[in-house]
Design a protein around this motif. Structure first.
Motif, PDB file in Angstrom:
ATOM      1  N   ALA B 298       0.839  -1.213   0.000  1.00  0.00           N
ATOM      2  CA  ALA B 298       0.000   0.000   0.000  1.00  0.00           C
ATOM      3  C   ALA B 298       0.868   1.256   0.000  1.00  0.00           C
ATOM      4  N   GLU B 299       1.962   1.234   0.753  1.00  0.00           N
ATOM      5  CA  GLU B 299       2.863   2.399   0.772  1.00  0.00           C
ATOM      6  C   GLU B 299       3.509   2.617  -0.599  1.00  0.00           C
ATOM      7  N   TRP B 300       3.949   1.542  -1.230  1.00  0.00           N
ATOM      8  CA  TRP B 300       4.548   1.671  -2.564  1.00  0.00           C
ATOM      9  C   TRP B 300       3.543   2.225  -3.570  1.00  0.00           C
ATOM     10  N   ILE B 301       2.300   1.775  -3.472  1.00  0.00           N
ATOM     11  CA  ILE B 301       1.302   2.250  -4.449  1.00  0.00           C
ATOM     12  C   ILE B 301       1.136   3.763  -4.337  1.00  0.00           C
ATOM     13  N   ILE B 302       1.099   4.285  -3.094  1.00  0.00           N
ATOM     14  CA  ILE B 302       0.983   5.747  -2.909  1.00  0.00           C
ATOM     15  C   ILE B 302       2.180   6.451  -3.550  1.00  0.00           C
ATOM     16  N   ASP B 303       3.388   5.968  -3.261  1.00  0.00           N
ATOM     17  CA  ASP B 303       4.596   6.619  -3.791  1.00  0.00           C
ATOM     18  C   ASP B 303       4.681   6.536  -5.315  1.00  0.00           C
ATOM     19  N   LEU B 304       4.407   5.352  -5.845  1.00  0.00           N
ATOM     20  CA  LEU B 304       4.576   5.145  -7.290  1.00  0.00           C
ATOM     21  C   LEU B 304       3.495   5.880  -8.073  1.00  0.00           C
ATOM     22  N   ALA B 306       2.012   8.575  -7.200  1.00  0.00           N
ATOM     23  CA  ALA B 306       2.311  10.013  -7.149  1.00  0.00           C
ATOM     24  C   ALA B 306       3.301  10.388  -8.252  1.00  0.00           C
ATOM     25  N   ALA B 307       4.170   9.438  -8.608  1.00  0.00           N
ATOM     26  CA  ALA B 307       5.158   9.705  -9.661  1.00  0.00           C
ATOM     27  C   ALA B 307       4.667   9.279 -11.045  1.00  0.00           C
ATOM     28  N   GLY B 308       3.433   8.799 -11.125  1.00  0.00           N
ATOM     29  CA  GLY B 308       2.881   8.402 -12.419  1.00  0.00           C
ATOM     30  C   GLY B 308       3.438   7.092 -12.948  1.00  0.00           C
ATOM     31  N   ILE B 309       3.964   6.260 -12.050  1.00  0.00           N
ATOM     32  CA  ILE B 309       4.503   4.971 -12.486  1.00  0.00           C
ATOM     33  C   ILE B 309       3.418   3.903 -12.354  1.00  0.00           C
ATOM     34  N   PRO B 310       3.078   3.220 -13.447  1.00  0.00           N
ATOM     35  CA  PRO B 310       2.048   2.180 -13.370  1.00  0.00           C
ATOM     36  C   PRO B 310       2.416   1.152 -12.296  1.00  0.00           C
ATOM     37  N   CYS B 311       1.437   0.809 -11.452  1.00  0.00           N
ATOM     38  CA  CYS B 311       1.717  -0.115 -10.351  1.00  0.00           C
ATOM     39  C   CYS B 311       0.409  -0.687  -9.841  1.00  0.00           C
ATOM     40  N   GLY B 312       0.498  -1.742  -9.090  1.00  0.00           N
ATOM     41  CA  GLY B 312      -0.697  -2.315  -8.493  1.00  0.00           C
ATOM     42  C   GLY B 312      -0.337  -3.544  -7.686  1.00  0.00           C
ATOM     43  N   PRO B 313      -1.272  -3.987  -6.845  1.00  0.00           N
ATOM     44  CA  PRO B 313      -1.042  -5.188  -6.037  1.00  0.00           C
ATOM     45  C   PRO B 313      -1.380  -6.454  -6.820  1.00  0.00           C
TER      46      PRO B 313
END
Lengths: 394, 394
Positions: B298-304, B306-313
């Motif tokens: 969950a922390e990584w998703i917020i950070d990534l 915010a930087a516009g990097i595609p991400c998900g669990p």
């Protein structure tokens, strides 16, 4: 004759989900006008592998389509697009939600131009909901939609499904939506908007995983190649590869015991019924693992088929594309591309007796049909088209 | 209003591929008359998991359909079926090729009864070719069709895709075939036969694996969760689970280096371009593996994000069915079954603005609608229906 030959599709889609949908429609006769930005075109023209300078990936997904360029950043191009919408049946797009509205080409705008238009949007997460603006990628749809969590070695880490089913399933549902909307339009004259998401599409194919979760309360896990409730129904190592064996009932199980040279297992109390075999599979598997190593996959297939036991090899791609059944069903076809030459790709899987589909035309080069499309649809003259080119509208 | 509400489907299919096709048609309004053998009905009524005595598996696939029994081993039942064909638009079946002919109900026979009928057959290997008579199972389609060979951990053994996409994709192509045939029939009045196989359907979704094979000459292999040509585009372990990260270009890569606290990697010559990162991924991954363990998913998703990097669990099924986007899109629905009570299942993935589909009716109990269907379609009287029951025709 192809079944959809009276249907004109304006296709703004890029990469995979939308183009796959448009490919199915084109394979069965739709006049798919692929509209690409001038210069680079569809992003996937730059995706490998390449044949010469041409992307084999792009060519396999865009056969049977026509390509024209249109620079939608220019108002004149958008006006031209709206004129084309008047002559079309379907608009396909897979932009992020809101992009078409920014162009002034959202469904609400286009339906004032042509109330009968069928507008189909295929996006990562759909046009509504908290994730609507997130970018959509196959791996994210597979990961967030659950299929990855149930795919992988037993006890191991989840893996991605090796084909991009996050995109492809969404493309198939979009095609179904277009065809249903077409039927409704034929009956009522009414067009509509279709909104398909990659995430929703993944949820729709989870099948018994959802039922298993709601009934048991625990989330299903990867099982490798093992069937969750029928044993043995799995892949085993043979002398030279692997063999899938499915003994779905006690009669087939007993036959299997004889064929693999383990008749004593028939009387073993631990393996009497399917539910006992499933419960005790860890005790059963050493016998099966040993037994199946004794012969080659081809030898096992002969023996198992003779006994009526479902079986088959795990084919790598080189075997798939040379398989007699695959070839007999014309599932590998070749196009003759004007630049790349002969290119092999998958054929069409829906065999229709009266209106067979087929792969007739290679993928277009960028803008190959711009002039022909503008002449046919809008009656533009060569000098008008030349002027559009000069003004970088095309 | 649903788009296909004027279409009557006689559905002889069992288990998954055919019933999935019929479900899609029923979800969007077709009157799907599910015809089952008296006594046991569709085999999948006996497949777990169960809610009380009712199969949750069966219930999730057969919502929105009506059930009648018909004992096709009796000539009287076959005659009755032919009378029904006169009133129907579509016949669906997923028997082994030749079975319908043995009943005297093959397409050649049925088209003499109703030339407009659309006859769709969904089988393991299709109605032609050397494997036509082989039994079809999901795992065999996945194994022989190639997808299994490219799904699994990198360097490890192939695995089965965790949902039965061997069946489901064939069901989707069959639905597309039915809808295309419907369009052709509307235009010309002509019916036809559709022949879809699970094996062909798998070949049709192999996507770039076929292109990669024909261009490189070597068969693609499983890659775990890693993207073949974009790096990093993969799943990594986080503090509490996994995170999918897709840095598709150099700009996103540099942002990613900062976010994970490895700014020095930006200048590392081994990782300067995407092709270098892909070539040297085994040197790159130790840095990434270490870095991603520092925070929760969950922390990584917020950070990534915010930087516009595609991400998900990577969501397990319990998370999928509770996901805010999935719920907002109504992809989990509930029916109230007369015997089993409330049952949750996947919703409908094609969102149509004018003619939305939906799950309105729970799956039928065996033969629940026999009398009502025979009255509506054939005008039979209660005593005639009672007599059919007595003679074990129903």
């Amino acid at each position: 004759m192809k079944p959809l030959k009276d249907i004109v599709v304006l296709d703004l889609t890029r990469v995979l989900a939308g183009p796959y949908c448009a490919m199915v429609l084109a394979d069965y006769g739709c006049d798919v006008v692929k509209i690409e930005p001038p210069g680079e075109g569809d992003d996937s023209r730059a995706f490998g592998p390449f044949v010469g300078q041409e992307s084999a990936y792009f060519m396999s997904l865009n056969r049977n389509k026509r390509s024209m360029t249109l620079n939608l950043k220019k108002q004149e191009a958008r006006d031209l697009f709206k004129e084309m919408v008047k002559k079309a049946d379907v608009v396909l797009e897979n932009y992020r939600p809101g992009t078409m509205e920014k162009f002034g080409l959202g469904y609400d705008e286009l339906k004032t131009v042509n109330p009968q238009i069928i507008y189909a949007a295929c996006s990562g997460f759909g046009h509504t909901g908290p994730y609507a603006q997130k970018p959509g990628y196959d791996i994210l749809a597979q990961a967030m939609g659950g299929i990855m969590s149930i795919t992988g070695p037993e006890g191991g880490e989840p893996v991605r499904v090796g084909a991009s089913i996050g995109d492809i399933i969404a493309g198939l549902f979009t095609a179904i939506g277009v065809l249903m909307a077409l039927h409704h339009r034929t009956v009522t004259g009414e067009g509509q908007k279709i909104d398909v998401s990659m995430l929703d599409s993944q949820v729709a194919i989870l099948e018994n995983a959802i039922a298993r979760y709601f009934v048991s309360g625990s989330a299903p896990k990867p099982l490798g190649t093992r069937h969750p409730s029928i044993t043995p129904f799995d892949a085993f190592k043979s002398k030279d590869g692997s063999i899938i064996v499915g003994a779905g009932n006690d009669r087939l199980w007993e036959k299997l015991c004889d064929i693999i040279g383990c008749p004593e297992l028939k009387a073993d109390e631990r393996f009497k019924s399917n539910s006992q075999r499933t419960q005790n599979f860890q005790e059963l598997y050493p016998y099966l693992n040993d037994a199946f190593r004794a012969k080659t996959t081809a030898e096992w297939i002969i023996d198992l088929e003779a006994a009526g036991i479902p079986c088959g090899p795990i084919n790598p791609i080189d075997k798939v594309v040379a398989d007699p059944q695959v070839l007999c069903r014309e599932m590998i076809v070749e196009t003759d591309h004007p630049v790349a030459g002969p290119v092999k790709m998958a054929g069409v899987p829906i065999k229709m007796s009266a209106t067979p589909g087929g792969v007739d035309k290679p993928a277009p080069t960028l803008g190959q049909h711009s002039a022909e499309i503008l002449r046919e649809l809008l009656g533009l003259k060569p000098e008008e088209i030349e002027n559009l080119r000069k003004r970088q509208v095309l």
